[in-house]
Design a protein around this motif. Structure first.
Motif, PDB file in Angstrom:
ATOM      1  N   VAL A 156       0.865  -1.173   0.000  1.00 57.11           N
ATOM      2  CA  VAL A 156       0.000   0.000   0.000  1.00 57.11           C
ATOM      3  C   VAL A 156       0.902   1.224   0.000  1.00 57.11           C
ATOM      4  O   VAL A 156       1.826   1.320   0.804  1.00 57.11           O
ATOM      5  CB  VAL A 156      -0.921  -0.002   1.244  1.00 57.11           C
ATOM      6  CG1 VAL A 156      -1.763   1.258   1.303  1.00 57.11           C
ATOM      7  CG2 VAL A 156      -1.798  -1.242   1.263  1.00 57.11           C
ATOM      8  N   LYS A 190       3.489   9.901  -7.981  1.00 56.66           N
ATOM      9  CA  LYS A 190       3.377  10.726  -6.782  1.00 56.66           C
ATOM     10  C   LYS A 190       4.453  11.800  -6.738  1.00 56.66           C
ATOM     11  O   LYS A 190       4.173  12.937  -6.370  1.00 56.66           O
ATOM     12  CB  LYS A 190       3.421   9.856  -5.535  1.00 56.66           C
ATOM     13  CG  LYS A 190       2.171   9.004  -5.426  1.00 56.66           C
ATOM     14  CD  LYS A 190       2.048   8.342  -4.094  1.00 56.66           C
ATOM     15  CE  LYS A 190       0.729   7.644  -3.973  1.00 56.66           C
ATOM     16  NZ  LYS A 190      -0.410   8.546  -3.858  1.00 56.66           N
ATOM     17  N   LEU A 229       3.921   3.950  -9.516  1.00 53.97           N
ATOM     18  CA  LEU A 229       3.098   4.732  -8.598  1.00 53.97           C
ATOM     19  C   LEU A 229       3.951   5.762  -7.849  1.00 53.97           C
ATOM     20  O   LEU A 229       3.532   6.904  -7.664  1.00 53.97           O
ATOM     21  CB  LEU A 229       2.365   3.834  -7.609  1.00 53.97           C
ATOM     22  CG  LEU A 229       1.370   4.543  -6.699  1.00 53.97           C
ATOM     23  CD1 LEU A 229       0.348   5.344  -7.502  1.00 53.97           C
ATOM     24  CD2 LEU A 229       0.662   3.553  -5.809  1.00 53.97           C
ATOM     25  N   ASP A 271       0.708   5.270   0.362  1.00 56.34           N
ATOM     26  CA  ASP A 271      -0.158   6.385   0.764  1.00 56.34           C
ATOM     27  C   ASP A 271      -1.623   5.959   0.810  1.00 56.34           C
ATOM     28  O   ASP A 271      -2.501   6.622   0.266  1.00 56.34           O
ATOM     29  CB  ASP A 271       0.028   7.597  -0.157  1.00 56.34           C
ATOM     30  CG  ASP A 271       1.381   8.255   0.027  1.00 56.34           C
ATOM     31  OD1 ASP A 271       2.034   8.031   1.070  1.00 56.34           O
ATOM     32  OD2 ASP A 271       1.790   9.003  -0.872  1.00 56.34           O
ATOM     33  N   ASP A 272      -1.865   4.848   1.449  1.00 60.79           N
ATOM     34  CA  ASP A 272      -3.200   4.275   1.637  1.00 60.79           C
ATOM     35  C   ASP A 272      -3.884   3.901   0.318  1.00 60.79           C
ATOM     36  O   ASP A 272      -5.103   3.784   0.243  1.00 60.79           O
ATOM     37  CB  ASP A 272      -4.100   5.201   2.460  1.00 60.79           C
ATOM     38  CG  ASP A 272      -5.231   4.430   3.135  1.00 60.79           C
ATOM     39  OD1 ASP A 272      -4.977   3.300   3.596  1.00 60.79           O
ATOM     40  OD2 ASP A 272      -6.357   4.943   3.191  1.00 60.79           O
ATOM     41  N   GLN A 273      -3.096   3.701  -0.727  1.00 63.40           N
ATOM     42  CA  GLN A 273      -3.618   3.248  -2.022  1.00 63.40           C
ATOM     43  C   GLN A 273      -3.084   1.841  -2.278  1.00 63.40           C
ATOM     44  O   GLN A 273      -1.877   1.623  -2.284  1.00 63.40           O
ATOM     45  CB  GLN A 273      -3.173   4.191  -3.135  1.00 63.40           C
ATOM     46  CG  GLN A 273      -3.643   3.780  -4.499  1.00 63.40           C
ATOM     47  CD  GLN A 273      -3.183   4.752  -5.588  1.00 63.40           C
ATOM     48  OE1 GLN A 273      -2.699   5.836  -5.316  1.00 63.40           O
ATOM     49  NE2 GLN A 273      -3.336   4.335  -6.828  1.00 63.40           N
TER      50      GLN A 273
END
Length: 106
Positions: free
Chosen positions: A78, A101, A97, A80-82
Motif C-alpha cells: 500500500v 506521486k 506509482l 499512501d493508503d492506495q
C-alpha cells in the motif's frame, strides 16, 4: 511531501504463495530496491505491519481485515493508503506509482 510505503503481512508465508518470499523479506527487498532507484528522494517512509499484532491505527485495521477475510493474498503493498499489489509484488508497478506521486508534487 512524503510517500509512505506499507507492507502488510505475517511471518508465516501465505498458504497460496508457495515458494514466495515471506512478507518481511518482501518488505526488506522493496525498501532496498526503492532506496537504490530513488537515492536523491529522501521523503519515502517504509512501514511493515504484521497482521497478527494488535494495532490502534484504523487504516492498518482496514487493510488487515481485508487480508484476514481472504479478499487479499499477503503480503499486500500500500502506498499512501492506495492499494498497489498483493502476493508476489511487481517492482515496476511500485516504481510507476512512486513516480506518479513524485511528479504530481513537483
Amino acid at each position: 511531501m512524503s510517500i509512505t510505503i506499507a507492507v502488510y503481512g505475517a511471518n508465516k508465508i501465505c498458504p497460496s504463495c508457495v515458494n514466495a518470499p515471506s512478507s518481511k523479506e518482501t518488505f526488506d527487498w522493496i525498501k532496498a530496491a526503492v532506496s537504490r532507484k530513488y537515492p536523491e528522494f529522501n521523503h519515502i517512509e517504509y512501514k511493515y505491519v504484521d497482521m497478527f499484532k494488535q494495532t490502534n491505527n484504523n487504516n492498518e485495521k482496514k487493510w488487515i481485515d481485508q487480508i484476514q477475510k481472504e479478499d487479499l493474498f499477503y503480503p499486500i503493498i500500500v502506498i499512501d493508503d492506495q492499494f498497489v499489489c498483493e502476493g508476489d509484488p511487481r517492482i515496476k508497478v511500485i516504481y510507476q506509482l512512486i513516480e506518479q506521486k513524485i511528479d504530481s508534487h513537483m
